[in-house]
Design an enzyme around this catalytic site. Sequence first.
Site, PDB file in Angstrom:
ATOM      1  N   ARG A   1       0.781  -1.099  -0.082  1.00  0.00           N
ATOM      2  CA  ARG A   1      -0.077  -0.119  -0.089  1.00  0.00           C
ATOM      3  C   ARG A   1       0.920   1.259  -0.002  1.00  0.00           C
ATOM      4  O   ARG A   1       0.483   2.188   0.361  1.00  0.00           O
ATOM      5  CB  ARG A   1      -0.911  -0.037   1.214  1.00  0.00           C
TER       6      ARG A   1
ATOM      7  N   LYS B   1       3.719  11.796 -10.544  1.00  0.00           N
ATOM      8  CA  LYS B   1       2.784  10.921 -11.115  1.00  0.00           C
ATOM      9  C   LYS B   1       3.620   9.651 -11.355  1.00  0.00           C
ATOM     10  O   LYS B   1       4.400   9.731 -11.950  1.00  0.00           O
ATOM     11  CB  LYS B   1       2.453  11.758 -12.579  1.00  0.00           C
TER      12      LYS B   1
ATOM     13  N   GLU C   1      10.927  19.918 -23.922  1.00  0.00           N
ATOM     14  CA  GLU C   1      10.078  20.213 -22.771  1.00  0.00           C
ATOM     15  C   GLU C   1      10.870  21.594 -22.023  1.00  0.00           C
ATOM     16  O   GLU C   1      10.003  22.109 -21.445  1.00  0.00           O
ATOM     17  CB  GLU C   1      10.324  18.993 -21.802  1.00  0.00           C
TER      18      GLU C   1
ATOM     19  N   LYS D   1       8.651  23.436 -13.491  1.00  0.00           N
ATOM     20  CA  LYS D   1       7.890  22.565 -13.296  1.00  0.00           C
ATOM     21  C   LYS D   1       7.394  22.265 -11.583  1.00  0.00           C
ATOM     22  O   LYS D   1       6.427  22.181 -11.507  1.00  0.00           O
ATOM     23  CB  LYS D   1       8.623  21.010 -13.775  1.00  0.00           C
TER      24      LYS D   1
ATOM     25  N   GLU E   1      -3.868  18.368 -10.168  1.00  0.00           N
ATOM     26  CA  GLU E   1      -4.119  18.916 -11.606  1.00  0.00           C
ATOM     27  C   GLU E   1      -5.434  19.328 -11.853  1.00  0.00           C
ATOM     28  O   GLU E   1      -6.159  18.906 -12.593  1.00  0.00           O
ATOM     29  CB  GLU E   1      -3.720  17.553 -12.569  1.00  0.00           C
TER      30      GLU E   1
ATOM     31  N   ARG F   1      -1.701  23.725 -12.880  1.00  0.00           N
ATOM     32  CA  ARG F   1      -0.660  22.166 -13.539  1.00  0.00           C
ATOM     33  C   ARG F   1      -1.143  22.100 -15.160  1.00  0.00           C
ATOM     34  O   ARG F   1      -0.232  21.480 -15.644  1.00  0.00           O
ATOM     35  CB  ARG F   1      -1.190  21.174 -12.684  1.00  0.00           C
TER      36      ARG F   1
ATOM     37  N   ASN G   1       0.547  21.043 -19.990  1.00  0.00           N
ATOM     38  CA  ASN G   1       0.382  20.458 -21.012  1.00  0.00           C
ATOM     39  C   ASN G   1       0.253  21.218 -22.284  1.00  0.00           C
ATOM     40  O   ASN G   1      -0.125  20.724 -23.593  1.00  0.00           O
ATOM     41  CB  ASN G   1      -1.421  19.962 -20.903  1.00  0.00           C
TER      42      ASN G   1
ATOM     43  N   HIS H   1       0.710  19.666 -25.735  1.00  0.00           N
ATOM     44  CA  HIS H   1       0.584  18.086 -25.702  1.00  0.00           C
ATOM     45  C   HIS H   1      -0.840  17.629 -26.005  1.00  0.00           C
ATOM     46  O   HIS H   1      -1.055  16.552 -26.356  1.00  0.00           O
ATOM     47  CB  HIS H   1       0.632  17.713 -24.226  1.00  0.00           C
TER      48      HIS H   1
ATOM     49  N   HIS I   1       0.474  14.852 -28.151  1.00  0.00           N
ATOM     50  CA  HIS I   1      -0.135  13.449 -27.909  1.00  0.00           C
ATOM     51  C   HIS I   1      -0.640  12.708 -29.190  1.00  0.00           C
ATOM     52  O   HIS I   1      -0.392  11.594 -29.596  1.00  0.00           O
ATOM     53  CB  HIS I   1      -0.853  13.344 -26.760  1.00  0.00           C
TER      54      HIS I   1
ATOM     55  N   HIS J   1       8.618  11.487 -27.940  1.00  0.00           N
ATOM     56  CA  HIS J   1       7.665  12.353 -27.330  1.00  0.00           C
ATOM     57  C   HIS J   1       7.931  13.732 -27.631  1.00  0.00           C
ATOM     58  O   HIS J   1       7.202  14.621 -27.969  1.00  0.00           O
ATOM     59  CB  HIS J   1       7.601  12.038 -25.821  1.00  0.00           C
TER      60      HIS J   1
HETATM   61  N1  LIG Z   1       5.466  11.255 -14.480  1.00  0.00           N
HETATM   62  C1  LIG Z   1       5.412  12.226 -15.299  1.00  0.00           C
HETATM   63  O1  LIG Z   1       5.007  13.377 -14.716  1.00  0.00           O
HETATM   64  C2  LIG Z   1       5.854  12.047 -16.632  1.00  0.00           C
HETATM   65  C3  LIG Z   1       6.282  13.276 -17.305  1.00  0.00           C
HETATM   66  C4  LIG Z   1       6.813  13.340 -18.635  1.00  0.00           C
HETATM   67  C5  LIG Z   1       7.061  11.975 -19.180  1.00  0.00           C
HETATM   68  N2  LIG Z   1       6.806  10.708 -18.437  1.00  0.00           N
HETATM   69  C6  LIG Z   1       6.938   9.395 -18.945  1.00  0.00           C
HETATM   70  O2  LIG Z   1       8.557   9.289 -19.292  1.00  0.00           O
HETATM   71  C7  LIG Z   1       8.564   8.537 -20.073  1.00  0.00           C
HETATM   72  C8  LIG Z   1       9.885   8.915 -21.121  1.00  0.00           C
HETATM   73  O3  LIG Z   1      10.905   9.305 -20.566  1.00  0.00           O
HETATM   74  P1  LIG Z   1      12.432   9.209 -21.350  1.00  0.00           P
HETATM   75  O4  LIG Z   1      12.214  10.110 -22.422  1.00  0.00           O
HETATM   76  O5  LIG Z   1      13.352   9.381 -20.003  1.00  0.00           O
HETATM   77  O6  LIG Z   1      12.449   7.703 -21.795  1.00  0.00           O
HETATM   78  P2  LIG Z   1      13.017   6.405 -21.267  1.00  0.00           P
HETATM   79  O7  LIG Z   1      12.861   6.086 -20.073  1.00  0.00           O
HETATM   80  O8  LIG Z   1      12.476   5.401 -22.405  1.00  0.00           O
HETATM   81  O9  LIG Z   1      14.511   6.870 -21.889  1.00  0.00           O
HETATM   82  C9  LIG Z   1      14.979   6.863 -23.034  1.00  0.00           C
HETATM   83  C10 LIG Z   1      16.003   5.947 -23.612  1.00  0.00           C
HETATM   84  O10 LIG Z   1      17.191   6.299 -22.906  1.00  0.00           O
HETATM   85  C11 LIG Z   1      17.776   5.236 -22.430  1.00  0.00           C
HETATM   86  N3  LIG Z   1      18.635   5.803 -21.340  1.00  0.00           N
HETATM   87  C12 LIG Z   1      18.173   6.329 -19.957  1.00  0.00           C
HETATM   88  N4  LIG Z   1      19.342   6.950 -19.526  1.00  0.00           N
HETATM   89  C13 LIG Z   1      20.289   6.991 -20.538  1.00  0.00           C
HETATM   90  C14 LIG Z   1      21.583   7.328 -20.174  1.00  0.00           C
HETATM   91  N5  LIG Z   1      22.041   8.191 -19.084  1.00  0.00           N
HETATM   92  N6  LIG Z   1      22.560   7.090 -21.387  1.00  0.00           N
HETATM   93  C15 LIG Z   1      22.066   6.385 -22.129  1.00  0.00           C
HETATM   94  N7  LIG Z   1      20.918   5.792 -22.279  1.00  0.00           N
HETATM   95  C16 LIG Z   1      20.005   6.272 -21.662  1.00  0.00           C
HETATM   96  C17 LIG Z   1      16.698   4.275 -21.910  1.00  0.00           C
HETATM   97  O11 LIG Z   1      16.977   2.865 -21.667  1.00  0.00           O
HETATM   98  C18 LIG Z   1      15.838   4.555 -23.102  1.00  0.00           C
HETATM   99  O12 LIG Z   1      16.289   3.641 -23.946  1.00  0.00           O
HETATM  100  C19 LIG Z   1       7.411   8.334 -20.946  1.00  0.00           C
HETATM  101  O13 LIG Z   1       6.869   6.833 -20.573  1.00  0.00           O
HETATM  102  C20 LIG Z   1       6.443   9.127 -20.370  1.00  0.00           C
HETATM  103  O14 LIG Z   1       4.981   8.881 -20.229  1.00  0.00           O
HETATM  104  C21 LIG Z   1       6.236  10.963 -17.176  1.00  0.00           C
HETATM  105 ZN   LIG Z   2       5.885  15.873 -22.327  1.00  0.00          ZN
END
Ligand SMILES: NC(=O)c1ccc[n+]([C@@H]2O[C@H](COP(=O)([O-])OP(=O)(O)OC[C@H]3O[C@@H](n4cnc5c(N)ncnc54)[C@H](O)[C@@H]3O)[C@@H](O)[C@H]2O)c1
Ligand SMILES: [Zn+2]
Length: 375
Positions: free
Chosen positions: A126, A148, A190, A236, A246, A250, A254, A257, A261, A273
């Site tokens: 939990r 999130k 971003e 942020k 949100e 917040r 977006n 987005h 999206h 993205h």
């Molecule tokens: N929770 C939130 O508020 C929030 C906000 C924005 C995005 N997200 C989520 O984040 C995700 C995207 O994140 P991302 O762009 O970091 O993608 P990701 O985690 O897929 O990383 C991108 C790629 O880089 C690689 N990688 C990570 N760190 C590395 C490093 N230091 N050196 C080499 N390779 C590395 C990973 O293995 C992956 O292949 C999505 O799922 C999205 O929905 C969440």
């Molecule tokens: Zn984004």
Amino acid sequence: VSVSLSPPAASRAEVALRDYRITVSPGLLATLGATVRERCPAHRYALVTDDVVAPLYAEAALSSFGDARPTRHVVPTGEHHKTRERWALLTDELLAQGHGRDSAVVALGGGVVGDLAGFVAATFMRGIPYVQVPTTFLAMVDASIGGKTGVDTAAGKNLVGAFHQPRTVLADPATLATLPPAQLRAGLAEAVKHGVIADAAYFEQVWRDGPALVAGAATRGGEPWVPMVARSVEIKASVVEGDEFEGGIRKILNFGHTLGHAIELLSGFRLLHGEAIAVGMVLEARLAERLGLAERGTAEGIARALQALDLPTRLPADQAPDAVLAATRTDKKARAGAVEYALPAGIGRMAGADREFGIRVPDEAVLAVLGGEAR
Ligand SMILES: NC(=O)c1ccc[n+]([C@@H]2O[C@H](COP(=O)([O-])OP(=O)(O)OC[C@H]3O[C@@H](n4cnc5c(N)ncnc54)[C@H](O)[C@@H]3O)[C@@H](O)[C@H]2O)c1
Ligand SMILES: [Zn+2]
């Protein structure tokens, strides 16, 4: 939210939120264990990472814990593993390793790992504490902040999840040296967004300094990234602190987005993205101008900044306006069937404060922008 950059070279930044601190400091991975033990005390730790990050940084992170060495949990890289199945496998691994209520999770990786490990932490027994250790630019300035967590389903991204704030966020920009340039540029989209929604001077800084940061990422170490990561984190964090769940402000995060999206989805996730969001920002800024909400030239200014960063600014030729419009309706941000937009008033300022920053827009206006001057 308060931010402090330590002199003389601003080589380290601390952003203090109401409940926790975000540290941006090149090299912090070497002392990760001590910092985690201080800010997130736990009987035992479980380190979650992916199979790209693991060979690069997991051993440094694990050994920094000394005799409190965490158990190690590696998921395959990629968005398509951010699933309930992976959540279940990870949860079972933690149970098999004897983790309990007094354990904590350390999420080492990009946003995929952060969202997935965060959701494991949110639900395990939990809810147990966790720490975000973002290793992509996007995760440092966006995904790791705001609490999130969640996973994707066949019906869409991030449809199952929970709000669960980390105990701390520890960002080591030295890890950006190994991130592919396309990922860095997509993350910078971003940062451009942060400039548009809150800070015109920062907007200028991002597109002027960004190209050199990307070009030097592999060789110049993490320090040049500190001011930018810190300012984006601060923006942020200020926005989410004002509105943790949100309802109102917040929503300005977006910006770009709603259309972004849809474009990302229609590309079959061939676009990163940040690339889809880049196009989304230009189109949404045009929409804002068309509706008389934004100052003239806003969209052009954003497009120029994104071009400087080698990011796309046009709707892909194979995407039909009515398909993009239809895809916006499937987004979970649609409320009572109506699609809402977060639209700028100019660079550094958002429109719609009088309607909680969620602006409903006639279909004709969206179609005009998608089909018109955007091509
Ligand atoms: N929770 C939130 O508020 C929030 C906000 C924005 C995005 N997200 C989520 O984040 C995700 C995207 O994140 P991302 O762009 O970091 O993608 P990701 O985690 O897929 O990383 C991108 C790629 O880089 C690689 N990688 C990570 N760190 C590395 C490093 N230091 N050196 C080499 N390779 C590395 C990973 O293995 C992956 O292949 C999505 O799922 C999205 O929905 C969440
Ligand atoms: Zn984004």
